[in-house]
Structure formats: C-alpha cells, structure tokens
Design a protein around this motif. Structure first.
Motif, short mmCIF file in Angstrom:
data_model
loop_
_atom_site.label_atom_id
_atom_site.label_comp_id
_atom_site.label_asym_id
_atom_site.label_seq_id
_atom_site.Cartn_x
_atom_site.Cartn_y
_atom_site.Cartn_z
N ARG A 1 5.06 -7.55 4.80
CA ARG A 1 4.33 -7.30 5.82
C ARG A 1 4.90 -6.34 6.85
O ARG A 1 4.51 -5.48 7.45
N LEU A 2 6.33 -6.35 7.13
CA LEU A 2 7.05 -5.58 7.88
C LEU A 2 6.61 -4.12 7.82
O LEU A 2 6.33 -3.46 8.64
N PRO A 3 6.77 -3.40 6.60
CA PRO A 3 6.61 -2.17 6.26
C PRO A 3 5.49 -1.58 6.82
O PRO A 3 5.31 -0.61 7.71
N PRO A 4 4.10 -2.14 6.39
CA PRO A 4 2.84 -1.48 6.89
C PRO A 4 2.57 -1.91 8.27
O PRO A 4 2.08 -0.77 8.89
N TYR A 5 3.19 -2.92 8.82
CA TYR A 5 3.21 -2.96 10.35
C TYR A 5 3.81 -1.94 11.14
O TYR A 5 3.48 -1.30 12.03
N ALA A 6 5.06 -1.85 10.47
CA ALA A 6 6.03 -0.75 11.14
C ALA A 6 5.50 0.59 11.15
O ALA A 6 5.50 1.37 12.04
N GLY B 1 0.82 -1.22 -0.06
CA GLY B 1 0.13 -0.09 0.01
C GLY B 1 0.81 1.32 -0.18
O GLY B 1 1.89 1.43 -0.84
N GLU B 2 0.65 2.06 1.03
CA GLU B 2 1.24 3.46 0.95
C GLU B 2 2.75 3.55 1.63
O GLU B 2 3.59 4.32 1.08
N LEU C 1 11.69 5.23 -8.13
CA LEU C 1 11.63 5.37 -6.71
C LEU C 1 11.09 6.82 -6.31
O LEU C 1 11.27 7.97 -6.91
N ILE C 2 9.84 6.70 -5.58
CA ILE C 2 9.27 7.85 -5.23
C ILE C 2 10.17 9.01 -4.54
O ILE C 2 11.10 8.87 -3.75
#
Length: 325
Positions: free
Chosen positions: A285-290, A80-81, A96-97
């Motif tokens: 999973r790690l980046p959205p959870y973090a 996602g974001e 790359l943003i």
C-alpha cells in the motif's frame, strides 16, 4: 546464482520471501535480472536432497514456483505503476525496470530493503551504521509522510522527531491548523506533557482536503520500520496527543494507521493486526499512496517532506553501492 549481498534460497522460505529474494537479486545484478528458472533448479536440487521420493520433491518445487508466480501477480495488481519489476512473458525472468531510480519505484525498493534490515533469511548485507541511521530517522519518515498525504488525499505534516523544520509541536500544530486541519492549538500545552516531550508518540498527521475546515477525517500515523511493529499501535498516543496539544477539534472522524515496510503474507495475522492498529499501510500500500502524496505536493498542496524526495533515491543508490562494494 551468486550475488554477494544475498544468501542462497532455501526450501524454508515462503513464496513471498522467495519473490523478495528474486527482487533483491535483480536489484544487485548488473543486468537487473533474476532468473526464476535458475531459482527453480536450485530449489529442485535442495528438494531432491531432502526427499527420498523424487515425485514429492517435484511437487514441492511446483507448489513453490506457482506461489512465486501468484505473489508477483498480486504485487503487480496492488502496486500498479509503482512496482519496479517486470515478469517476462515466459515467466522465466523477473527484471528490474530500467528507470528504477525514479522516486515512484524507489519507494518500493526502499521498503523492500528496509523489511530485511534485521533477522533476514535473505539479505546478507543490510544497511548499517550511518545508512541505517538515515533510513530510520529520515528516509522512512519521508515515505510515511507522503503515504499519509496520499491516504488522506490531502495535506500532511511530519510530527516525529527529529523534525527537519525545527518547529516546536505547538508551532507545527498552528501551521496545520492554518492549513485546514480543523482544530485550534493549546498554548501552552496541557499540564501533564513531559518537559522533554518531542513528538507525543505521533509521527505523521494528515487530513482530507476541503475548501474550508473541518476536514472529513483527521489521520494520525506512526512509522514502524522495525520487526517490533506489532507493538506500536498509534491510537493511545493519539488520544493523549489530542488532550495535550489540541482543542476545539471540529472533526468527529479519526483515522489511525501504522506505516510498515513489510509484506505480511499471513492473512489471519494481517487481519488481527489491522484490528489492533485500526489500519496498516504495508509494502503493498505504501508506494502507491506515497506516489499519490508526491503528485499532490507537485500540484501545490502542503505535504511535508515532498521537497526531500531526492534523498530517498540518493540513499537507495548509496546503499546499493555499499552492499556491492
């Protein structure tokens, strides 16, 4: 397409690895861009050299390009974001943003680099020396603690050694108990604890956020940033940790997870490892959870390491500069 820190692509790379290749190219490129059409042309040349049948060579490249597009779509959907890349409308460029140094994007980029530290078929100049030591001992621990807070939608403490807080395990557990973790603390610890024990094999603890204890679930996490992560399930460490340091645990539900920076594309292996580890938090999973954990901390919830998130961005900048030097 030549980028100093990266090896050229080969036909032996899985589509997920080819997307990693594109992402790393864009990270190091001065225009933050990796061209998929240029990659396809390079792969086509390799396929034509390997195949006498030109038609078969074309089909090999078509399958790889289709796999690349599917993998990028999968990453966009999961992350996602927090996904720091954008695929243009013609599916020719991965960019790359511009604000890639924002923590919500840096979480993914650190995982990307970390997954290629050793035995990488892509990254020629991985983190080394002091950068690698900081990555192992500090940066990935920050990401993992934030991610466990996000998973629990609650509070989290760093247990792994070295602990920035300087607390003993007993002091740390007392702080956790005072913040709703739902147990009391053995003091002194159990008689079978090794005299030099530093963390009991646990890197992170987290628990769901309730108005009063007990939490619905108490989570144990172990960070595993190296390729030997399949050998590090946290369950047995958690069982011994509880008997050594905790008592009167009010929560029946336990969660166990291993936090890794890797993208595991083999579905059968992924499922088998989830059974062994109880659950995995991987690069999807790690980046959205973090990011969820960080936002909880900004709202006032107790999440260890959240006040050091700027170190993650600083490390990423230092590594990029060192790799391009």
């Amino acid at each position: 397409m030549t980028i100093k820190p990266i090896d050229p692509p080969t036909l032996h790379l899985h589509p997920a690895q080819l997307v990693d290749w594109l992402e790393l190219v864009a990270l190091f490129d001065p225009f933050r861009t990796a061209r998929i059409d240029a990659l396809a042309a390079s792969l086509k040349q390799l396929a034509e050299e390997a195949e006498e049948d030109i038609g078969e060579a074309d089909r090999v490249v078509e399958r790889l390009v289709e796999g690349i597009e599917n993998e990028i779509e999968l990453r966009e959907k999961h992350l996602g974001e927090t996904y720091p890349y954008h695929l243009d409308e013609d599916a020719e460029e991965l960019q790359l943003i511009e604000g890639w140094q924002d923590p919500k994007y840096a979480f993914y980029l650190v995982c990307l680099v970390t997954s290629h530290v050793t035995k990488s078929p892509i990254l020629r100049t991985p983190p080394a020396d002091g950068l690698l030591l900081r990555l192992r001992n500090e940066i990935f621990q920050i990401l993992s603690t934030l991610a466990m807070a996000g998973l629990a939608r609650g509070r989290a403490v760093t247990v792994g050694w070295p602990r920035r807080s300087g607390e003993t395990i007993t002091e740390l557990m007392n702080r956790a108990a005072a913040n709703g973790a739902g147990f009391s603390v053995r003091n002194p610890p159990g008689e079978y604890v090794a005299p030099a024990e530093k963390d009991g094999g646990i890197d992170v603890m987290a628990w769901t956020n309730e108005l009063s204890p007990p939490p619905l679930t108490l989570f144990y996490g172990q960070t595993a940033s190296g390729n030997n992560w399949p050998e590090k399930p946290v369950f047995e460490h958690a069982r011994i940790f509880e008997s050594s340091y905790l008592q009167d645990i009010m929560t029946g539900n336990r969660g166990h997870t291993t936090i890794i920076p890797f993208r595991v594309w083999d579905t059968r292996f992924w499922n088998a490892q989830n059974l062994l580890h109880r659950s995995l938090i991987d690069r999807l999973r790690l980046p959205p959870y973090a990011y969820t954990g960080l936002r909880q901390a900004l709202e006032g919830m107790m999440v260890d390491e959240a006040d050091h998130v700027e170190n993650v961005v600083a490390w990423l900048n230092e590594y990029r500069a060192a790799a391009l030097a």
